[in-house]
Design a protein around this motif. Structure first.
Motif, PDB file in Angstrom:
ATOM      1  N   SER A 235       7.951  11.954   3.721  1.00 12.92           N
ATOM      2  CA  SER A 235       8.437  10.578   3.623  1.00 12.92           C
ATOM      3  C   SER A 235       7.289   9.624   3.320  1.00 12.92           C
ATOM      4  CB  SER A 235       9.111  10.153   4.936  1.00 12.92           C
ATOM      5  OG  SER A 235      10.140  11.029   5.307  1.00 12.92           O
ATOM      6  N   VAL A 236       7.613   8.516   2.668  1.00 15.87           N
ATOM      7  CA  VAL A 236       6.626   7.459   2.465  1.00 15.87           C
ATOM      8  C   VAL A 236       6.459   6.751   3.809  1.00 15.87           C
ATOM      9  CG1 VAL A 236       6.073   5.348   1.223  1.00 15.87           C
ATOM     10  CG2 VAL A 236       7.296   7.187   0.069  1.00 15.87           C
ATOM     11  N   PHE A 237       5.292   6.957   4.431  1.00 17.29           N
ATOM     12  CA  PHE A 237       5.109   6.460   5.788  1.00 17.29           C
ATOM     13  C   PHE A 237       3.669   5.981   5.962  1.00 17.29           C
ATOM     14  CE2 PHE A 237       4.816   6.502  10.357  1.00 17.29           C
ATOM     15  CZ  PHE A 237       6.093   6.132  10.756  1.00 17.29           C
ATOM     16  N   PRO A 238       3.475   4.795   6.637  1.00 15.91           N
ATOM     17  CA  PRO A 238       4.476   4.040   7.388  1.00 15.91           C
ATOM     18  C   PRO A 238       5.532   3.337   6.515  1.00 15.91           C
ATOM     19  CG  PRO A 238       2.335   2.993   7.568  1.00 15.91           C
ATOM     20  CD  PRO A 238       2.105   4.298   6.866  1.00 15.91           C
ATOM     21  N   GLY A 239       5.120   2.497   5.560  1.00 10.48           N
ATOM     22  CA  GLY A 239       6.120   1.867   4.705  1.00 10.48           C
ATOM     23  C   GLY A 239       7.265   1.233   5.483  1.00 10.48           C
ATOM     24  N   THR A 240       8.416   1.175   4.849  1.00  6.29           N
ATOM     25  CA  THR A 240       9.599   0.591   5.480  1.00  6.29           C
ATOM     26  C   THR A 240      10.086   1.440   6.640  1.00  6.29           C
ATOM     27  OG1 THR A 240      10.249  -0.274   3.313  1.00  6.29           O
ATOM     28  CG2 THR A 240      11.917  -0.300   5.042  1.00  6.29           C
ATOM     29  N   LEU A 241       9.917   2.759   6.532  1.00  7.55           N
ATOM     30  CA  LEU A 241      10.440   3.666   7.562  1.00  7.55           C
ATOM     31  C   LEU A 241       9.816   3.443   8.931  1.00  7.55           C
ATOM     32  CD1 LEU A 241      10.774   7.068   5.659  1.00  7.55           C
ATOM     33  CD2 LEU A 241      12.611   5.596   6.492  1.00  7.55           C
ATOM     34  N   ALA A 242       8.605   2.894   8.973  1.00  6.27           N
ATOM     35  CA  ALA A 242       7.971   2.647  10.267  1.00  6.27           C
ATOM     36  C   ALA A 242       8.749   1.639  11.103  1.00  6.27           C
ATOM     37  CB  ALA A 242       6.533   2.176  10.069  1.00  6.27           C
TER      38      ALA A 242
ATOM     39  N   GLN B 279       0.823  -1.212   0.000  1.00  8.42           N
ATOM     40  CA  GLN B 279       0.000   0.000   0.000  1.00  8.42           C
ATOM     41  C   GLN B 279       0.854   1.257   0.000  1.00  8.42           C
ATOM     42  OE1 GLN B 279      -2.850  -0.360  -0.987  1.00  8.42           O
ATOM     43  NE2 GLN B 279      -4.382  -0.793   0.574  1.00  8.42           N
ATOM     44  N   ALA B 280       2.031   1.205   0.617  1.00  8.08           N
ATOM     45  CA  ALA B 280       2.916   2.369   0.621  1.00  8.08           C
ATOM     46  C   ALA B 280       3.301   2.758  -0.797  1.00  8.08           C
ATOM     47  CB  ALA B 280       4.170   2.080   1.448  1.00  8.08           C
ATOM     48  N   ALA B 281       3.448   1.759  -1.670  1.00  9.22           N
ATOM     49  CA  ALA B 281       3.836   2.023  -3.056  1.00  9.22           C
ATOM     50  C   ALA B 281       2.643   2.337  -3.952  1.00  9.22           C
ATOM     51  CB  ALA B 281       4.578   0.812  -3.618  1.00  9.22           C
ATOM     52  N   ASN B 282       1.441   1.903  -3.540  1.00 11.95           N
ATOM     53  CA  ASN B 282       0.285   2.041  -4.419  1.00 11.95           C
ATOM     54  C   ASN B 282      -0.794   2.983  -3.901  1.00 11.95           C
ATOM     55  OD1 ASN B 282       0.619  -0.157  -6.682  1.00 11.95           O
ATOM     56  ND2 ASN B 282       1.276  -1.128  -4.783  1.00 11.95           N
ATOM     57  N   ASN B 283      -0.981   3.043  -2.614  1.00 14.71           N
ATOM     58  CA  ASN B 283      -2.024   3.899  -2.044  1.00 14.71           C
ATOM     59  C   ASN B 283      -1.592   4.357  -0.656  1.00 14.71           C
ATOM     60  OD1 ASN B 283      -4.363   5.178  -1.212  1.00 14.71           O
ATOM     61  ND2 ASN B 283      -5.728   3.583  -1.970  1.00 14.71           N
TER      62      ASN B 283
ATOM     63  N   PHE C 123      -1.675   4.582   5.469  1.00 12.62           N
ATOM     64  CA  PHE C 123      -1.610   5.339   6.720  1.00 12.62           C
ATOM     65  C   PHE C 123      -2.778   4.999   7.647  1.00 12.62           C
ATOM     66  CE2 PHE C 123      -1.708   8.863   9.623  1.00 12.62           C
ATOM     67  CZ  PHE C 123      -0.388   9.219   9.779  1.00 12.62           C
ATOM     68  N   TYR C 124      -3.983   4.877   7.084  1.00 11.67           N
ATOM     69  CA  TYR C 124      -5.188   4.761   7.909  1.00 11.67           C
ATOM     70  C   TYR C 124      -5.710   3.340   8.090  1.00 11.67           C
ATOM     71  CZ  TYR C 124      -5.923   9.843   7.819  1.00 11.67           C
ATOM     72  OH  TYR C 124      -5.806  11.192   7.998  1.00 11.67           O
ATOM     73  N   SER C 125      -5.246   2.389   7.298  1.00 15.86           N
ATOM     74  CA  SER C 125      -5.833   1.054   7.326  1.00 15.86           C
ATOM     75  C   SER C 125      -5.411   0.269   8.565  1.00 15.86           C
ATOM     76  CB  SER C 125      -5.422   0.278   6.075  1.00 15.86           C
ATOM     77  OG  SER C 125      -5.830  -1.073   6.173  1.00 15.86           O
ATOM     78  N   PRO C 126      -6.350  -0.374   9.256  1.00 21.89           N
ATOM     79  CA  PRO C 126      -5.972  -1.211  10.407  1.00 21.89           C
ATOM     80  C   PRO C 126      -5.146  -2.421   9.990  1.00 21.89           C
ATOM     81  CG  PRO C 126      -8.312  -1.451   9.889  1.00 21.89           C
ATOM     82  CD  PRO C 126      -7.811  -0.311   9.063  1.00 21.89           C
ATOM     83  N   GLN C 127      -5.359  -2.905   8.749  1.00 19.88           N
ATOM     84  CA  GLN C 127      -4.594  -4.071   8.288  1.00 19.88           C
ATOM     85  C   GLN C 127      -3.114  -3.742   8.109  1.00 19.88           C
ATOM     86  OE1 GLN C 127      -7.464  -3.035   6.972  1.00 19.88           O
ATOM     87  NE2 GLN C 127      -8.789  -4.722   6.352  1.00 19.88           N
TER      88      GLN C 127
END
Length: 644
Positions: free
Chosen positions: A258-265, A197-201, A206-210
């Motif tokens: 930054s792309v967050f959460p993504g890998t940076l989280a 999702q970080a790369a696509n949406n 950011f908001y999804s519980p999954q």
């Protein structure tokens, strides 16, 4: 109440639930909440402060899972008791803040704003704020600053997680599953979805519980450590220092672009995991996190988190601009006072048993239901338009806000008659397509494509090209063949021989942001595909995004006497710096595509305004209203930028 007494009460609670109270974890809570508050109050001072929420997730997952695992092992597990504890923990402060926000909103907000607050309060009471804000906008956009309950998104994610997690743990235990392995697999699945999702949406990410569950489960994994786990002093100190270093690195290096959460989280989550695993006697935990000031702050961290954002957001709404430093400092000081009062007089009596737990839970459940009903009433009644002195919008229904605009579109335009586009926009609810056209039952000749920053041109473009059918097909993602939501529509549009002209527009500052994968190639390939289909292609630059709302420009408001309609030209140019470079580069590779600049219509050599010739052109900080769409479209056509 002294922090020593507060600590003693927490120890009593911990003994009741059979877990050992750790001062250092309250200190880690303090780090998390201080980071978030500083980021929201002074975003340029602590650019990565929002990672405090990720630290909270790890702490929550650790503490709640520790309690659940111990109850399972002692065969005293009860889902009913778990939710009773959650009500006693969450409801007192949350109800207080929700009611306070609704009360202040009644005095200070315009009808459309109060209606929005009612919607968000209802979402907060139902613990679905993340899903509501996900459907509305990006967390880091300008409009987010004017949502007093935006911060409840994180509480929504937590409570949605805890609707499933106790039962999942129970089933793991009941069927003799290897719990650490099961959690590890679940972490891997959630983290993988997060990366996708970080790369696509990014907004969904950011908001999804999954995509956030792995952060809470990381804490749960630490809770699975055997009771005899006690690292040596040397190892504990290494873990502690490494964890602290990761968190400091995240606070300094990660920012809102930054792309967050993504890998940076992984940075704050791993940092929090290491600090918890290091134990209370490790170096940083013992000296820094167990400090009395840090522990005291951690004890009031939940009400501190709940109060801080409304107290920063309401001044932002009233002034329609970023509040002064003095105002923000005052807001933080008031936040601290209210948080302490909330903790001492509202939270503590419930949590420590001074008030009967059974009675308090019944009362709190009824109070939350009443709050939700109140919020629903405010939303259903369109923000109580009869409130005296707080509703000039009611006198100008076509000028401001999203709802009047959408009402105008629905009344003056038809749903797309093109069978494929109509089916696409009506059947695929997951992507939220919207498709309108100016003339019913006719093929579309001119099509606006993009997000809401494309659709807000529809009234004006349709008026200027009144002899043909003008349509708009919109979706919040980047209008690119590489965007999952736009691939199928753009394929259909490119093959539609009736469509002669395509005008692509979007909130580029949001859609072309750092972290997006090869945006230049995405846009260039899309433009080339459409051009090769013999379409007349325009790419429209975006209008200025203001830091204040139209209300500030045109109407008076309680508690504020100033007005403002302009921003500096240099600020607008800064907004454009990143995306303009990419857009123009993609356009150079497609010389047949025409670029439409709009800043000359709204800006002079020094400033940009949301008014022109005495007309208010905006409906909020970044969208044109009906009058603005028609006025600027007329200017575009008569200046030759858009040709008939």
């Amino acid at each position: 109440m002294t922090s020593l007494k507060l600590e003693q009460q927490l120890k009593a609670t911990a003994n009741h639930t059979h877990i050992t109270y750790r001062r250092d974890i309250d200190g880690l809570r303090a780090v998390a909440v201080i980071a978030v508050v500083l980021f929201h109050a002074f975003p340029t001072f602590l650019k990565g402060g929002f990672i405090g929420v990720d630290i909270f997730f790890v702490i929550s997952g650790f503490l709640i899972s520790s309690i659940l695992l111990r109850e399972l092992n002692s065969e005293s597990f009860s889902i009913a008791r778990f939710y009773t504890r959650r009500v006693a923990r969450i409801f007192p402060a949350l109800i207080t803040v929700l009611i306070a926000c609704l009360a202040f909103g009644w005095l200070a907000l315009f009808a459309v704003e109060y209606k929005s607050l009612g919607k968000h309060a209802l979402a907060g009471a139902g613990f679905v704020s993340n899903l509501v804000f996900w459907s509305e906008t990006s967390y880091f956009d300008v409009a987010s600053e004017a949502k007093p309950l935006l911060h409840l998104w994180s509480l929504g994610i937590e409570e949605q997680f805890y609707m499933i997690w106790p039962l999942a743990l129970f089933l793991f235990y009941r069927f003799r599953t290897h719990i650490p392995l099961a959690i590890t697999v679940t972490v891997a699945i959630s983290f993988g979805l997060n990366l996708f999702q970080a790369a696509n949406n990014p907004t969904a990410d950011f908001y999804s519980p999954q995509t956030r569950a792995w952060e809470l489960l990381a804490g749960a994994l630490v809770a699975c450590a055997p009771s005899h786990w006690k690292p040596s002093v040397h190892i504990a100190n290494i873990l502690s220092c490494l964890g602290a270093a990761l968190i400091v690195t995240g606070l300094v290096m990660i920012n809102s672009t930054s792309v967050f959460p993504g890998t940076l989280a992984l940075v704050p989550v791993t940092g929090a995991v290491l600090l918890i695993a290091a134990g209370p006697k490790s170096l940083i935990n013992r000296i820094v996190l167990s400090n009395r000031l840090m522990v005291g702050t951690g004890l009031i961290s939940f009400p501190l988190y709940l109060w801080h954002w409304p107290l920063l957001s309401f001044p932002r709404i009233i002034e329609s601009a970023t509040p002064s430093i003095n105002t923000r400092v005052a807001a933080i000081l008031i936040t601290i006072v209210l948080s302490w009062l909330t903790y001492k007089f509202i939270e503590t009596p419930v949590r420590t048993g001074a008030i009967s737990r059974a009675k308090s839970v019944k009362f709190l459940s009824c109070a939350m239901l009443a709050t939700a009903i109140m919020a629903m009433f405010i939303f259903a009644k369109d923000g109580l338009t009869d409130r005296v002195g707080a509703n000039p919008i009611a006198r100008y229904p076509n000028d401001l806000g999203r709802d009047p605009y959408l009402s105008y579109i629905s009344s003056n335009f038809s749903r797309c008659s093109d069978i494929e586009l109509r089916e696409l926009s009506s059947l695929d609810a997951s992507y939220g397509y919207r498709c309108f056209q100016s003339k019913p039952d006719m093929p579309i000749k001119i099509l606006l494509v993009g997000d809401s920053h494309a659709e807000h041109w529809l009234p004006g473009i349709a008026e200027q090209f009144s002899d043909v059918n003008v349509g708009s097909f919109i979706q919040p993602q980047l209008p690119s063949l590489d965007s999952p939501a736009f691939k199928q529509p753009l394929d259909l549009i490119s093959k539609d021989n009736n469509i002669e002209t395509i005008i692509i527009s979007a909130m580029w500052i949001d859609k072309i942001a750092p972290g997006l994968i090869e945006p230049e190639k995405q846009i260039s390939r899309t433009l080339k595909t459409l051009s090769n289909a013999s379409k007349n292609i325009y790419v429209m630059d975006d209008i200025p995004v203001f830091s204040f709302t139209p209300e500030k420009c045109k109407y008076g408001r309680r508690f504020s006497s100033s007005s403002k309609c302009e921003m500096s030209l240099s600020d607008y140019q800064k907004q454009k710096t990143y995306y303009s470079t990419i857009l123009l580069s993609a356009l150079k590779q497609n010389p047949d595509v025409k670029f439409i600049g709009v800043h000359e219509l709204l800006c002079d050599t020094k400033s940009c305004a949301m008014t022109a010739d005495g007309k208010l052109l905006y409906r909020d900080t970044n969208h044109l209203n009906i009058a603005g769409s028609k006025y600027l479209a007329y200017k575009l056509v008569n200046s030759g930028k858009l040709q008939k």
